[in-house]
Enzyme design. Sequence first.
Site, mmCIF file in Angstrom:
data_model
loop_
_atom_site.group_PDB
_atom_site.id
_atom_site.type_symbol
_atom_site.label_atom_id
_atom_site.label_comp_id
_atom_site.label_asym_id
_atom_site.label_seq_id
_atom_site.Cartn_x
_atom_site.Cartn_y
_atom_site.Cartn_z
ATOM 1 C CG HIS A 192 -55.017 2.267 5.857
ATOM 2 N ND1 HIS A 192 -55.226 0.509 5.577
ATOM 3 C CD2 HIS A 192 -54.562 1.633 7.394
ATOM 4 C CE1 HIS A 192 -55.097 -0.437 6.459
ATOM 5 N NE2 HIS A 192 -54.608 0.564 7.239
ATOM 6 C CG HIS B 264 -59.618 1.973 5.374
ATOM 7 N ND1 HIS B 264 -59.868 1.746 4.067
ATOM 8 C CD2 HIS B 264 -59.027 1.226 5.517
ATOM 9 C CE1 HIS B 264 -59.372 1.436 3.594
ATOM 10 N NE2 HIS B 264 -58.583 1.317 3.924
ATOM 11 C CG ASP C 98 -58.166 -0.664 1.078
ATOM 12 O OD1 ASP C 98 -58.977 -0.448 -0.099
ATOM 13 O OD2 ASP C 98 -57.383 -0.170 1.461
ATOM 14 C CG HIS D 147 -55.440 -0.822 -3.296
ATOM 15 N ND1 HIS D 147 -54.909 0.031 -3.452
ATOM 16 C CD2 HIS D 147 -56.702 -0.735 -2.605
ATOM 17 C CE1 HIS D 147 -54.806 0.725 -2.256
ATOM 18 N NE2 HIS D 147 -55.693 0.269 -1.784
ATOM 19 C CG ASP E 274 -54.216 3.722 0.224
ATOM 20 O OD1 ASP E 274 -53.969 3.571 1.989
ATOM 21 O OD2 ASP E 274 -54.585 2.603 -0.353
ATOM 22 C CG HIS E 275 -58.712 4.169 1.403
ATOM 23 N ND1 HIS E 275 -59.260 3.377 0.613
ATOM 24 C CD2 HIS E 275 -57.368 3.674 1.468
ATOM 25 C CE1 HIS E 275 -58.394 2.319 0.081
ATOM 26 N NE2 HIS E 275 -57.237 2.838 0.662
ATOM 27 C CG HIS F 285 -58.002 -3.354 5.332
ATOM 28 N ND1 HIS F 285 -56.612 -3.765 4.953
ATOM 29 C CD2 HIS F 285 -58.282 -1.962 5.253
ATOM 30 C CE1 HIS F 285 -55.994 -3.278 4.646
ATOM 31 N NE2 HIS F 285 -56.848 -2.247 4.750
HETATM 32 FE FE FE Z 1 -55.950 1.120 0.288
HETATM 33 ZN ZN ZN Z 2 -56.115 0.009 3.489
#
Ligand code: FE
Ligand code: ZN
Length: 244
Positions: free
Chosen positions: A59, A57, A134, A172, A61-62, A115
Amino acid sequence: MTALQIVRLPALSDNYVWLVHDPVSAETIVVDPAQAAPVLDALATRGWALTAIWNTHWHPDHTGGNAELKADTGCTVIAPAAEAAKIPTADRLVGEGDVVAIGGHRAVVLEVPAHTAGHIAYHFADDAIVFVGDTLFAMGCGRLFEGTAEQMFANMQRLAALPDATLVYCAHEYTLSNGRYALVAEPENAAIRHRMADVERLRAEGEATVPTTIAAERATNPFLRAADARMLAERRAAKDSFAG
Ligand code: FE
Ligand code: ZN
């Protein structure tokens, strides 16, 4: 089939980036690179060349490492079609049922929106491995940022139907916090208490608690175990404000 080699790379505060190497083809992919540096270090250490990035996805942090990794290695970026506008580094856009591969190891794309609106997972049926980003966590699930409890319930049912031994690689280290809530959500569930004893010991020793398995999640995950979308919604809302 020779097994894939999977390396867990901690990134940012609590992300796990997964480096996957096929020794037969010498291909290497990385799932959800939060940052480039830990990936480049791991590649150099092992003498591996990056073939592709697989994003679950959009985001940051990905996907935060996408641009630098692509520039440095010339790798291909595979990303969810429904999030193309938010992942400008993407080269190949995929959706439900598409097949992606690392050497002879094939993964099918599962669309698991909730998400984020276009979130996908990568399921290697023959290897009994699923990369869930996530969507599913050890004893938890992703927050409902762009979707509904009904969608997340459907995702949980779908993942719960995978074989027991399937290894679940999430993005995570949230297990301790998730488990504390799971104890409250299902106080009679002895499997959660037993698992938490292990999780507390592992975290005290600085060890990771993932990958998990579908069997472990079926036994201990209050979101995967929710009877219906309403129960999942209640549990998700309770977890969102859970202080424990
Ligand atoms: Fe994440
Ligand atoms: Zn995420």
